[in-house]
Design a protein around this motif. Sequence first.
Motif, PDB file in Angstrom:
ATOM      1  N   GLU A 134      50.515 -59.055  -5.668  1.00 57.78           N
ATOM      2  CA  GLU A 134      51.108 -60.272  -6.225  1.00 57.78           C
ATOM      3  C   GLU A 134      51.313 -61.352  -5.170  1.00 57.78           C
ATOM      4  O   GLU A 134      51.505 -62.522  -5.513  1.00 57.78           O
ATOM      5  CB  GLU A 134      52.432 -59.962  -6.931  1.00 57.78           C
ATOM      6  N   ASP A 135      51.294 -60.953  -3.871  1.00 56.66           N
ATOM      7  CA  ASP A 135      51.415 -61.932  -2.793  1.00 56.66           C
ATOM      8  C   ASP A 135      50.055 -62.396  -2.280  1.00 56.66           C
ATOM      9  O   ASP A 135      49.966 -63.400  -1.568  1.00 56.66           O
ATOM     10  CB  ASP A 135      52.208 -61.334  -1.620  1.00 56.66           C
ATOM     11  N   ILE A 136      48.998 -61.655  -2.651  1.00 55.25           N
ATOM     12  CA  ILE A 136      47.649 -61.984  -2.171  1.00 55.25           C
ATOM     13  C   ILE A 136      46.997 -63.038  -3.052  1.00 55.25           C
ATOM     14  O   ILE A 136      46.463 -64.043  -2.572  1.00 55.25           O
ATOM     15  CB  ILE A 136      46.776 -60.712  -2.122  1.00 55.25           C
ATOM     16  N   PHE A 137      47.043 -62.800  -4.361  1.00 61.01           N
ATOM     17  CA  PHE A 137      46.350 -63.665  -5.306  1.00 61.01           C
ATOM     18  C   PHE A 137      47.281 -64.767  -5.804  1.00 61.01           C
ATOM     19  O   PHE A 137      48.503 -64.590  -5.882  1.00 61.01           O
ATOM     20  CB  PHE A 137      45.819 -62.844  -6.478  1.00 61.01           C
ATOM     21  N   LEU A 138      46.664 -65.887  -6.173  1.00 64.85           N
ATOM     22  CA  LEU A 138      47.457 -67.029  -6.638  1.00 64.85           C
ATOM     23  C   LEU A 138      48.189 -66.698  -7.921  1.00 64.85           C
ATOM     24  O   LEU A 138      49.340 -67.090  -8.114  1.00 64.85           O
ATOM     25  CB  LEU A 138      46.533 -68.242  -6.844  1.00 64.85           C
ATOM     26  N   ILE A 164      41.585 -63.084 -12.429  1.00 59.31           N
ATOM     27  CA  ILE A 164      42.314 -63.413 -11.203  1.00 59.31           C
ATOM     28  C   ILE A 164      41.966 -64.840 -10.769  1.00 59.31           C
ATOM     29  O   ILE A 164      40.798 -65.242 -10.829  1.00 59.31           O
ATOM     30  CB  ILE A 164      41.978 -62.417 -10.080  1.00 59.31           C
ATOM     31  N   LYS A 165      42.963 -65.565 -10.334  1.00 59.70           N
ATOM     32  CA  LYS A 165      42.753 -66.941  -9.888  1.00 59.70           C
ATOM     33  C   LYS A 165      42.364 -66.953  -8.410  1.00 59.70           C
ATOM     34  O   LYS A 165      43.064 -66.412  -7.559  1.00 59.70           O
ATOM     35  CB  LYS A 165      44.017 -67.774 -10.098  1.00 59.70           C
ATOM     36  N   ALA A 166      41.208 -67.553  -8.107  1.00 57.25           N
ATOM     37  CA  ALA A 166      40.724 -67.634  -6.729  1.00 57.25           C
ATOM     38  C   ALA A 166      41.438 -68.766  -5.990  1.00 57.25           C
ATOM     39  O   ALA A 166      42.144 -69.591  -6.588  1.00 57.25           O
ATOM     40  CB  ALA A 166      39.216 -67.862  -6.720  1.00 57.25           C
ATOM     41  N   LEU A 167      41.223 -68.811  -4.662  1.00 55.53           N
ATOM     42  CA  LEU A 167      41.878 -69.837  -3.852  1.00 55.53           C
ATOM     43  C   LEU A 167      41.413 -71.246  -4.197  1.00 55.53           C
ATOM     44  O   LEU A 167      42.130 -72.222  -3.974  1.00 55.53           O
ATOM     45  CB  LEU A 167      41.624 -69.561  -2.360  1.00 55.53           C
ATOM     46  N   ASP A 168      40.190 -71.352  -4.756  1.00 53.20           N
ATOM     47  CA  ASP A 168      39.690 -72.682  -5.134  1.00 53.20           C
ATOM     48  C   ASP A 168      40.173 -73.119  -6.510  1.00 53.20           C
ATOM     49  O   ASP A 168      39.774 -74.168  -7.016  1.00 53.20           O
ATOM     50  CB  ASP A 168      38.160 -72.701  -5.079  1.00 53.20           C
ATOM     51  N   GLY A 169      41.037 -72.292  -7.132  1.00 51.34           N
ATOM     52  CA  GLY A 169      41.609 -72.661  -8.425  1.00 51.34           C
ATOM     53  C   GLY A 169      40.840 -72.151  -9.627  1.00 51.34           C
ATOM     54  O   GLY A 169      41.320 -72.259 -10.755  1.00 51.34           O
ATOM     55  N   THR A 170      39.655 -71.601  -9.423  1.00 51.79           N
ATOM     56  CA  THR A 170      38.869 -71.055 -10.533  1.00 51.79           C
ATOM     57  C   THR A 170      39.307 -69.629 -10.846  1.00 51.79           C
ATOM     58  O   THR A 170      39.894 -68.949  -9.998  1.00 51.79           O
ATOM     59  CB  THR A 170      37.365 -71.065 -10.209  1.00 51.79           C
ATOM     60  N   TYR A 171      39.000 -69.190 -12.047  1.00 52.70           N
ATOM     61  CA  TYR A 171      39.366 -67.836 -12.470  1.00 52.70           C
ATOM     62  C   TYR A 171      38.142 -66.934 -12.448  1.00 52.70           C
ATOM     63  O   TYR A 171      37.043 -67.332 -12.844  1.00 52.70           O
ATOM     64  CB  TYR A 171      39.982 -67.850 -13.872  1.00 52.70           C
ATOM     65  N   LYS A 172      38.350 -65.694 -11.991  1.00 49.93           N
ATOM     66  CA  LYS A 172      37.282 -64.707 -11.906  1.00 49.93           C
ATOM     67  C   LYS A 172      37.691 -63.446 -12.671  1.00 49.93           C
ATOM     68  O   LYS A 172      38.846 -63.026 -12.622  1.00 49.93           O
ATOM     69  CB  LYS A 172      36.993 -64.333 -10.440  1.00 49.93           C
TER      70      LYS A 172
END
Length: 445
Positions: A134-138, A164-172
């Motif tokens: 929970e601290d790794i992913f946005l 999961i939300k990536a660092l660029d704001g997109t979802y994977k």
Amino acid sequence: MSQKNNIKKYIYARKKERMGLLNIFVCLSLYIIAFVALTTEVIMPEVNIKILDGLIITGTLFCAYLIATFFHKRHVECLENKLLYQYKCMETIFSNVYISIFLEDVEGRVLTTNAGQLDILGLKPKDVIGKKAEDIFLEMPEEYLKMRKEVFKTKKIAKQEIRIKALDGTYKWFRVGHFPVLNKKNEIENIIILYLNIDKEHKLAEIKDDFVATLTHDLKTPTVAQLKALDLLLSNAFGDLNENQYEIIKQIKNSCKYMNELIFTILDTYLYENGNKKISLNQFCIKELVQEVINETEYLAKDKEQTIKVMSNIIEGNISADRLQIKRVLINLVTNAITHGKSNTEINIYLETEYNKFKFEIRNNAYYISEDNIEEMFEKYKTKSTSKYKNAGSGLGLYLSKRIIEKHGGRIYAESFKNGNCIFGFEIPLLQPDVKSISNQIELE
């Protein structure tokens, strides 16, 4: 490298432990032998055992000790090489497999990981070690945390698909597996988490959804228009029809109806398989529905000079089910009995209720079907495998019927006898669970 060093430390510790015990044993043996030799010479000189004899024995034992030490050292070296080789193989797999692997402690902190698919989320191994998910992913979905708690509760492997939300704001999209590691006390020591990116699968599913929706829409629209136009012709809206014209147009309409049913069969099969199909529960009279189906299919029976009879022990005939879907099953079973049955024969339909279940059974005289082929007939696209059943069809009718009946909590079955008698049927509960207390729509898994 820390795991490799741990292996070496373990090997050397074991080596030191074993060599220490061996040294103690040899030294004690030497002392005991020397003591025995000296005391024997003093106390019992008549035995004539000399100290030299004891020294010879001592020397022999010492040589044996050196030989044992040499072979023990070789054994330890072989063990070390074997363990290091196995570790190297596992390290190669761990480092190069294109799946993200997290080894977590019971608190959820990542102890070690590989590169895997972390780059998809814009992360590196150093960004996740020592942290909780929970601290790794946005954004960490709530279902992930629930699944983790469930794993600790059941101590069983669990799998799920999460976004999961990536660092660029997109979802994977990822398929995640939780694998508990148990100690000798059957307690969870660690959890291995596997992350596999499935964006391509979801994209393909979306393409399939769009294709099926477009295909069925483009096929349904002209078919429905044709049926309406044919109904106008049959109602003499454009002038009276003679008997031959009427029969031809009626046959054309029946063909259009078959095409319309086929389109819906394909669509419903796809929806059932993807879990997007819902059944709407309602109370209706099954006897009236069976008669409705017979009326709609009797033109097929007339062409083969077949007669359809209904036998029933049902008084009221009300059941709780999805009327439209049950009608689809009935049409399929009745149509199959007519199409594959022999000409100039009788088709018997039996309706029964017993033990809070409704049972439908249709019997006809047809070609013998082996047990293997009967099982295949309820699989997708398998109906053409039986040599006597090669009429044109989608191969989806019985498969879809099975899915519908199973979603109603029932079962569908078939039997064939060498004398030509064939039985197809199904049974479902008279009342679906909680039909009155919950929403009228039950989502199919």
